[in-house]
Design a protein around this motif. Structure first.
Motif, PDB file in Angstrom:
ATOM      1  N   PRO A  45      38.948  21.606  52.654  1.00 43.42           N
ATOM      2  CA  PRO A  45      39.329  22.140  51.349  1.00 43.42           C
ATOM      3  C   PRO A  45      38.993  23.628  51.257  1.00 43.42           C
ATOM      4  CG  PRO A  45      38.316  19.994  51.088  1.00 43.42           C
ATOM      5  CD  PRO A  45      38.172  20.359  52.538  1.00 43.42           C
ATOM      6  N   THR A  46      39.905  24.373  50.639  1.00 44.44           N
ATOM      7  CA  THR A  46      39.861  25.833  50.732  1.00 44.44           C
ATOM      8  C   THR A  46      39.889  26.498  49.365  1.00 44.44           C
ATOM      9  OG1 THR A  46      41.025  25.735  52.863  1.00 44.44           O
ATOM     10  CG2 THR A  46      41.045  27.843  51.700  1.00 44.44           C
ATOM     11  N   PHE A  47      39.066  27.525  49.223  1.00 43.74           N
ATOM     12  CA  PHE A  47      39.153  28.448  48.092  1.00 43.74           C
ATOM     13  C   PHE A  47      39.516  29.814  48.646  1.00 43.74           C
ATOM     14  CE2 PHE A  47      37.225  31.921  45.700  1.00 43.74           C
ATOM     15  CZ  PHE A  47      37.650  31.677  44.399  1.00 43.74           C
TER      16      PHE A  47
ATOM     17  N   LEU B 277      43.814  28.753  44.879  1.00 44.96           N
ATOM     18  CA  LEU B 277      44.133  30.168  45.033  1.00 44.96           C
ATOM     19  C   LEU B 277      43.900  30.874  43.705  1.00 44.96           C
ATOM     20  CD1 LEU B 277      45.407  32.620  46.530  1.00 44.96           C
ATOM     21  CD2 LEU B 277      47.643  31.779  45.728  1.00 44.96           C
ATOM     22  N   LEU B 278      43.107  31.929  43.742  1.00 39.10           N
ATOM     23  CA  LEU B 278      42.834  32.731  42.551  1.00 39.10           C
ATOM     24  C   LEU B 278      43.243  34.171  42.844  1.00 39.10           C
ATOM     25  CD1 LEU B 278      41.629  33.250  39.753  1.00 39.10           C
ATOM     26  CD2 LEU B 278      39.377  33.437  40.850  1.00 39.10           C
ATOM     27  N   VAL B 279      44.219  34.668  42.105  1.00 38.64           N
ATOM     28  CA  VAL B 279      44.661  36.057  42.207  1.00 38.64           C
ATOM     29  C   VAL B 279      44.311  36.754  40.897  1.00 38.64           C
ATOM     30  CG1 VAL B 279      46.601  37.615  42.591  1.00 38.64           C
ATOM     31  CG2 VAL B 279      46.530  35.404  43.771  1.00 38.64           C
ATOM     32  N   VAL B 280      43.504  37.803  40.981  1.00 37.00           N
ATOM     33  CA  VAL B 280      42.972  38.465  39.797  1.00 37.00           C
ATOM     34  C   VAL B 280      43.810  39.703  39.483  1.00 37.00           C
ATOM     35  CG1 VAL B 280      40.944  39.497  38.736  1.00 37.00           C
ATOM     36  CG2 VAL B 280      40.675  37.633  40.389  1.00 37.00           C
ATOM     37  N   PRO B 281      44.493  39.734  38.349  1.00 35.14           N
ATOM     38  CA  PRO B 281      45.322  40.903  38.010  1.00 35.14           C
ATOM     39  C   PRO B 281      44.492  42.186  37.948  1.00 35.14           C
ATOM     40  CG  PRO B 281      45.804  39.058  36.542  1.00 35.14           C
ATOM     41  CD  PRO B 281      44.575  38.675  37.331  1.00 35.14           C
ATOM     42  N   GLY B 282      45.046  43.243  38.522  1.00 35.35           N
ATOM     43  CA  GLY B 282      44.418  44.560  38.419  1.00 35.35           C
ATOM     44  C   GLY B 282      43.129  44.736  39.186  1.00 35.35           C
ATOM     45  N   ALA B 283      42.834  43.819  40.118  1.00 40.18           N
ATOM     46  CA  ALA B 283      41.572  43.887  40.860  1.00 40.18           C
ATOM     47  C   ALA B 283      41.817  44.379  42.281  1.00 40.18           C
ATOM     48  CB  ALA B 283      40.898  42.525  40.895  1.00 40.18           C
ATOM     49  N   PHE B 284      40.961  45.307  42.736  1.00 41.51           N
ATOM     50  CA  PHE B 284      41.074  45.901  44.058  1.00 41.51           C
ATOM     51  C   PHE B 284      40.048  45.272  45.010  1.00 41.51           C
ATOM     52  CE2 PHE B 284      38.706  48.672  41.140  1.00 41.51           C
ATOM     53  CZ  PHE B 284      37.438  48.650  41.721  1.00 41.51           C
ATOM     54  N   HIS B 285      40.096  45.665  46.252  1.00 37.08           N
ATOM     55  CA  HIS B 285      39.227  45.110  47.282  1.00 37.08           C
ATOM     56  C   HIS B 285      37.754  45.399  46.958  1.00 37.08           C
ATOM     57  CE1 HIS B 285      38.892  43.337  51.272  1.00 37.08           C
ATOM     58  NE2 HIS B 285      37.967  44.234  51.578  1.00 37.08           N
ATOM     59  N   GLY B 286      36.932  44.359  47.012  1.00 39.31           N
ATOM     60  CA  GLY B 286      35.506  44.521  46.791  1.00 39.31           C
ATOM     61  C   GLY B 286      35.086  44.639  45.345  1.00 39.31           C
ATOM     62  N   PHE B 287      36.003  44.417  44.410  1.00 41.11           N
ATOM     63  CA  PHE B 287      35.688  44.625  42.991  1.00 41.11           C
ATOM     64  C   PHE B 287      34.553  43.731  42.508  1.00 41.11           C
ATOM     65  CE2 PHE B 287      38.181  40.826  42.759  1.00 41.11           C
ATOM     66  CZ  PHE B 287      37.785  40.176  41.595  1.00 41.11           C
ATOM     67  N   ASP B 288      34.432  42.547  43.064  1.00 43.37           N
ATOM     68  CA  ASP B 288      33.455  41.585  42.552  1.00 43.37           C
ATOM     69  C   ASP B 288      32.026  42.030  42.811  1.00 43.37           C
ATOM     70  OD1 ASP B 288      34.132  41.203  45.302  1.00 43.37           O
ATOM     71  OD2 ASP B 288      33.042  39.308  45.284  1.00 43.37           O
ATOM     72  N   GLY B 289      31.818  42.842  43.832  1.00 45.18           N
ATOM     73  CA  GLY B 289      30.488  43.359  44.100  1.00 45.18           C
ATOM     74  C   GLY B 289      30.260  44.712  43.464  1.00 45.18           C
TER      75      GLY B 289
END
Length: 357
Positions: free
Chosen positions: A289-291, A320-332
């Motif tokens: 199972p994949t996220f 699959l979660l695609v976050v609008p307006g989010a760039f690479h590494g935004f979560d950190g």
């Protein structure tokens, strides 16, 4: 809003790469660092961080192999010290097939746990475009995760490219996974609840590990958690349909450098070995199972969405979660924003479900 030192580290290697490389051109594409307009395509909460990234990217050295040592030195300046708890330790485990010993960082191990109540575990692989980064720099973020989930985490300090091509780093990571499984009793781990997880290039490595574990039939996995994973070298040969995709942090020129260093052949070419690239794997049946989570303006968004579709078609339970307006590494980098918190909560929820199952 100010980007804190710890939040920069929590982004893995994305910031270190932007601090040493420019957002230079893809074909005739304008430089991302200086010509991406008013950032209206970025989520409003993330725009202050995007502006700071633009400023840091200005005037940096070109993304070429000769600059990789400088990139690594820069990465080291963003390392945060480990937290007081949970406990962690460094171990040297045997490499595979005569390879050098592999350093692994073990977080929250407890061999005295009741055998009937062993903890779940994560085999973690760090990001850095295959060319920079290390496991030690991620310890504090992984301590947070281990404490939240009550799990054990083993993070592999795999060898980097271009000094070591894909065969070596893939086997380093598999050695870490096999060691975790074989030493589960010593670590207080439930062998039935082992997941693989990684961010960016580490997400690519986690996907390769899941494929190797399926094919070698030695370590069963309960999940693969792929955070904006680097899955397909062929992205290097395609220009994004939307000019904003890949304009921030991880840009097309950096992607070419990373894949070229990892593969040892031109990315996107017919000479690329299938075994080195998750997206080139023909049969995805039987994977755990994949996220998959990725920002909508991350360079990897198309390859990640395509991989998720292929997993679904192969019968693999996939979120699959695609976050609008989010760039690479935004979560950190922007960890305290609501958009980053929601993204991290979704990742934790996926792990919680996998461990419960």
């Amino acid at each position: 809003m100010i980007v804190s030192r710890r939040n920069l580290v929590r982004s893995g290697a994305a910031l270190a790469l932007t601090a040493t490389l420019p957002g230079s051109s893809f074909g005739q594409r304008p430089a991302a660092a200086g010509d991406i307009g008013d950032l209206g395509f970025v989520d409003p909460e993330l725009r202050p961080f995007a502006r700071q990234m633009q400023q840091m990217m200005a005037g940096d050295q070109p993304p070429i192999a000769a600059n990789i040592p400088a990139m690594r030195r820069q990465m080291a300046t963003f390392s945060a010290p480990p937290l007081a708890s949970p406990a962690w330790s460094l171990k040297q485990i045997a490499g595979r097939n005569g390879a050098p010993a592999v350093p692994v960082y073990v977080i929250n191990a407890n061999p005295s746990r009741d055998p009937a109540h062993r903890a779940p575990a994560i085999l973690h692989t760090h990001g850095g475009g295959f060319i920079v980064g290390d496991a030690k720099g991620m310890i504090s973020a992984l301590q947070d995760l281990a404490a939240t989930l009550g799990c054990v985490i083993v993070s592999v300090d795999y060898r980097l490219a271009p000094e070591t091509r894909w065969q070596g780093s893939v086997e380093d990571n598999y050695a870490g996974l096999k060691w975790l499984h074989d030493h589960a009793d010593d670590l207080g781990v439930d062998r039935r609840r082992i997941a693989v997880m990684g961010e960016s290039a580490g997400g690519g490595h986690a996907a390769l590990l899941a494929i190797a574990a399926r094919d070698r039939r030695e370590v069963p996995l309960c999940a693969q958690i792929l955070v904006y994973p680097m899955l397909d070298d062929r992205t290097c040969a395609r220009e994004p349909a939307n000019p904003h995709i890949g304009a921030l942090l991880w840009t097309p020129p950096k992607n070419v450098l990373g894949w070229d260093s990892f593969l040892g052949v031109a990315p996107g070419s017919s000479g690329v070995p299938v075994a080195a690239v998750p997206a080139r794997t023909a049969d995805l049946r039987g994977l755990p199972p994949t996220f998959i989570g990725v920002g909508a303006i991350d360079l990897f968004v198309d390859e990640d969405v395509t991989y998720a579709h292929r997993l679904i078609d192969a019968g693999v339970p996939t979120e699959l979660l695609v976050v609008p307006g989010a760039f690479h590494g935004f979560d950190g980098i922007a960890a305290q924003t609501s958009v980053a918190k929601a993204f991290n909560a979704a990742k934790i929820a996926a792990l919680t479900r996998a461990f419960a199952g």
